[in-house]
Design a protein around this motif. Sequence first.
Motif, mmCIF file in Angstrom:
data_model
loop_
_atom_site.group_PDB
_atom_site.id
_atom_site.type_symbol
_atom_site.label_atom_id
_atom_site.label_comp_id
_atom_site.label_asym_id
_atom_site.label_seq_id
_atom_site.Cartn_x
_atom_site.Cartn_y
_atom_site.Cartn_z
ATOM 1 N N MET B 100 0.837 -1.213 0.000
ATOM 2 C CA MET B 100 0.000 0.000 0.000
ATOM 3 C C MET B 100 0.863 1.249 0.000
ATOM 4 S SD MET B 100 -3.287 -0.822 2.386
ATOM 5 C CE MET B 100 -3.809 0.852 2.541
ATOM 6 N N ARG B 101 1.989 1.187 0.722
ATOM 7 C CA ARG B 101 2.878 2.347 0.763
ATOM 8 C C ARG B 101 3.431 2.623 -0.634
ATOM 9 N NH1 ARG B 101 7.880 3.647 1.028
ATOM 10 N NH2 ARG B 101 8.664 1.515 0.932
ATOM 11 N N ARG B 102 3.737 1.534 -1.342
ATOM 12 C CA ARG B 102 4.324 1.719 -2.685
ATOM 13 C C ARG B 102 3.294 2.214 -3.702
ATOM 14 N NH1 ARG B 102 8.562 -3.101 -4.071
ATOM 15 N NH2 ARG B 102 9.488 -3.295 -2.008
ATOM 16 N N VAL B 103 2.097 1.656 -3.656
ATOM 17 C CA VAL B 103 1.115 2.040 -4.685
ATOM 18 C C VAL B 103 0.351 3.305 -4.297
ATOM 19 C CG1 VAL B 103 0.792 -0.325 -5.479
ATOM 20 C CG2 VAL B 103 -0.765 0.599 -3.758
ATOM 21 N N GLY B 104 0.426 3.666 -3.013
ATOM 22 C CA GLY B 104 -0.306 4.846 -2.560
ATOM 23 C C GLY B 104 -1.642 4.428 -1.985
ATOM 24 N N LEU B 105 -2.038 5.134 -0.937
ATOM 25 C CA LEU B 105 -3.273 4.765 -0.233
ATOM 26 C C LEU B 105 -4.484 4.794 -1.142
ATOM 27 C CD1 LEU B 105 -3.045 6.405 3.294
ATOM 28 C CD2 LEU B 105 -3.209 3.981 2.736
ATOM 29 N N GLY B 106 -4.480 5.774 -2.066
ATOM 30 C CA GLY B 106 -5.638 5.938 -2.948
ATOM 31 C C GLY B 106 -5.868 4.739 -3.843
ATOM 32 N N ALA B 107 -4.818 3.954 -4.049
ATOM 33 C CA ALA B 107 -4.938 2.798 -4.943
ATOM 34 C C ALA B 107 -5.173 1.504 -4.174
ATOM 35 C CB ALA B 107 -3.685 2.680 -5.786
ATOM 36 N N ALA B 108 -5.535 1.635 -2.898
ATOM 37 C CA ALA B 108 -5.719 0.441 -2.075
ATOM 38 C C ALA B 108 -6.764 -0.497 -2.658
ATOM 39 C CB ALA B 108 -6.117 0.840 -0.665
ATOM 40 N N VAL B 109 -7.689 0.073 -3.396
ATOM 41 C CA VAL B 109 -8.741 -0.736 -3.994
ATOM 42 C C VAL B 109 -8.168 -1.721 -5.018
ATOM 43 C CG1 VAL B 109 -9.285 0.882 -5.865
ATOM 44 C CG2 VAL B 109 -11.081 -0.593 -4.944
ATOM 45 N N LEU B 110 -6.949 -1.422 -5.497
ATOM 46 C CA LEU B 110 -6.307 -2.306 -6.473
ATOM 47 C C LEU B 110 -5.663 -3.521 -5.827
ATOM 48 C CD1 LEU B 110 -4.481 0.291 -8.758
ATOM 49 C CD2 LEU B 110 -6.553 -1.001 -9.277
ATOM 50 N N LEU B 111 -5.572 -3.521 -4.503
ATOM 51 C CA LEU B 111 -4.878 -4.634 -3.853
ATOM 52 C C LEU B 111 -5.625 -5.941 -4.074
ATOM 53 C CD1 LEU B 111 -3.697 -3.093 -0.476
ATOM 54 C CD2 LEU B 111 -2.417 -3.441 -2.574
ATOM 55 N N PRO B 112 -4.874 -7.011 -4.262
ATOM 56 C CA PRO B 112 -5.532 -8.300 -4.520
ATOM 57 C C PRO B 112 -6.180 -8.864 -3.260
ATOM 58 C CG PRO B 112 -3.176 -8.586 -4.309
ATOM 59 C CD PRO B 112 -3.414 -7.106 -4.233
ATOM 60 N N VAL B 113 -7.375 -9.403 -3.435
ATOM 61 C CA VAL B 113 -8.079 -10.037 -2.319
ATOM 62 C C VAL B 113 -8.549 -11.409 -2.785
ATOM 63 C CG1 VAL B 113 -10.054 -9.922 -0.751
ATOM 64 C CG2 VAL B 113 -8.861 -7.824 -1.392
ATOM 65 N N VAL B 114 -8.251 -12.414 -1.989
ATOM 66 C CA VAL B 114 -8.765 -13.770 -2.244
ATOM 67 C C VAL B 114 -9.518 -14.195 -0.985
ATOM 68 C CG1 VAL B 114 -8.195 -16.170 -2.762
ATOM 69 C CG2 VAL B 114 -6.835 -14.323 -3.770
ATOM 70 N N ALA B 115 -10.844 -14.221 -1.067
ATOM 71 C CA ALA B 115 -11.665 -14.671 0.067
ATOM 72 C C ALA B 115 -11.989 -16.141 -0.146
ATOM 73 C CB ALA B 115 -12.946 -13.851 0.146
ATOM 74 N N SER B 116 -11.960 -16.909 0.922
ATOM 75 C CA SER B 116 -12.133 -18.362 0.779
ATOM 76 C C SER B 116 -13.147 -18.909 1.777
ATOM 77 C CB SER B 116 -10.797 -19.066 1.017
ATOM 78 O OG SER B 116 -9.794 -18.540 0.172
ATOM 79 N N VAL B 117 -13.849 -19.952 1.381
ATOM 80 C CA VAL B 117 -14.685 -20.713 2.318
ATOM 81 C C VAL B 117 -14.491 -22.200 2.025
ATOM 82 C CG1 VAL B 117 -16.494 -18.960 2.556
ATOM 83 C CG2 VAL B 117 -16.759 -20.786 0.864
ATOM 84 N N LEU B 118 -14.685 -22.993 3.053
ATOM 85 C CA LEU B 118 -14.699 -24.446 2.884
ATOM 86 C C LEU B 118 -16.130 -24.840 2.554
ATOM 87 C CD1 LEU B 118 -12.983 -27.049 3.195
ATOM 88 C CD2 LEU B 118 -13.797 -27.146 5.557
#
Lengths: 306, 164
Positions: B100-118
């Motif tokens: 986040m520090r590298r891409v900037g806070l404003g681009a946090a939405v670009l961070l990858p998210v993998v949500a999982s369920v069994l």
Amino acid sequence: MGSLPSVMPRLRRGSARLGRLDRLAWAAGTCFAAYGHRVGVRVSEPRLLECLGPHLPPGWTPSSSPVVDDLFSLWVDPDGKRAPRLSRVYAGRRRRARTASLDQALEVLESEIRQSVAAAAPRRTFVHAGVVGWRGRAILIPGRSRSGKTTLTAELVRAGATYYSDEFAVLDSRGRVHPFAKPLSLREEGRCDAHARKRRAEELGGVAGSEPLPVGLVALAAFRPGAAWRPERLSAGRAVLEMLAHTVPARLRPAASLDALGRAVARADVLMGERGEAREMVRALLEQVETAERVPRPRTGERGMR
Amino acid sequence: MTPQARTSGLVVRELADEVVVYDLLRHQAHCLNRTAATVFRNADGRRSVSDLAALLDPAGPAGASEAVVSLALERLAEAHLLEGEAATAPASALSRREVMRRVGLGAAVLLPVVASVLAPTPAEAAATCVSSCASKPDGTPCHCFGENPCTATCVANACSAGGC
């Protein structure tokens, strides 16, 4: 529906043998189909067949063929006047209950049959959820047993919503919800299944639905005393993931389950959060559907599944 | 490194800009947000991390996008959605905060998210009676005496008949 035919059921050729259980003296049996799944029940005394009717899944139809997908057995001591042996319920070869109470045995049998239909019904995806209809759209309340689904469903019916189910949302391949309108099992507060009272929708001043509905709202609502309903809106993918956790054939038919769930949420609002008392929640849910109807806007998965 | 996404043993469905993946081996389902989905779709064993970064954000600074791709690959590896070297590669040691520090806070939405369920078994989904309350939520119906009818509930990981 109709009257139960007297047919001694047998499993399809190639099914696992039931061994010792098959050698017991089965006096009578019956076969029926529900949601495309063929079920047989055999009993140790012919009079028991007369007790079965109220315990069969909604929408069952009699079947004259003896060949079934799942076989259940109810054994009651035929000459146990002095020291009766316990009644037993079997699902396939597995014993599911041993009890002195015929009513309890019938309750277990009913639950086992419902689960077999929910897991194995072809062309339908069963999601553990309460369901009502409102303004031509279905409101789904997925949740585990004792999460307050039935209480909330009953309150929605009392408020004028059409009753579809307090146990399963039955999705077709287009994502529409079909009724599974068994009587509501209303538990007394803090007590368990043995103390649940069965109430028909009409007894709550409501009516049961008969036509499939598109999904308008999914409320993943966890009960916490005193909580206010301030839900988070889920994306289509998250919505499918959360609903998959309540989907009966998720492991058995994952592709069909994902397809049905994806289509169900494509034009729905999917909200997740904590809720307080059911009565306080009812107005919020109904208004959510009405607002969505008045103000069309992109929903959870408006672009749909590819 | 040219990361390779798994293709076998998966059911993949695209929903708007997300991807839902069902792992037939582990019976886990994952929801990949737009960034994680882009990396998953394009990690074909030929594209490098730089190539994937260029796909994510052609106009962005290379270092920032590569950090995002590395984080995405880490998340995908944790979910067992990569094959070969990338599946077992050591963690990039880049924390979410660092990225986040590298891409900037404003681009946090670009961070990858993998949500999982069994995925549940049929019995778990229908919340039928369990015989063991270990790791089951309070209120799950259980039978205290093995096969007896369901007349009790799980309380603090133990089957209790107190409510009946």
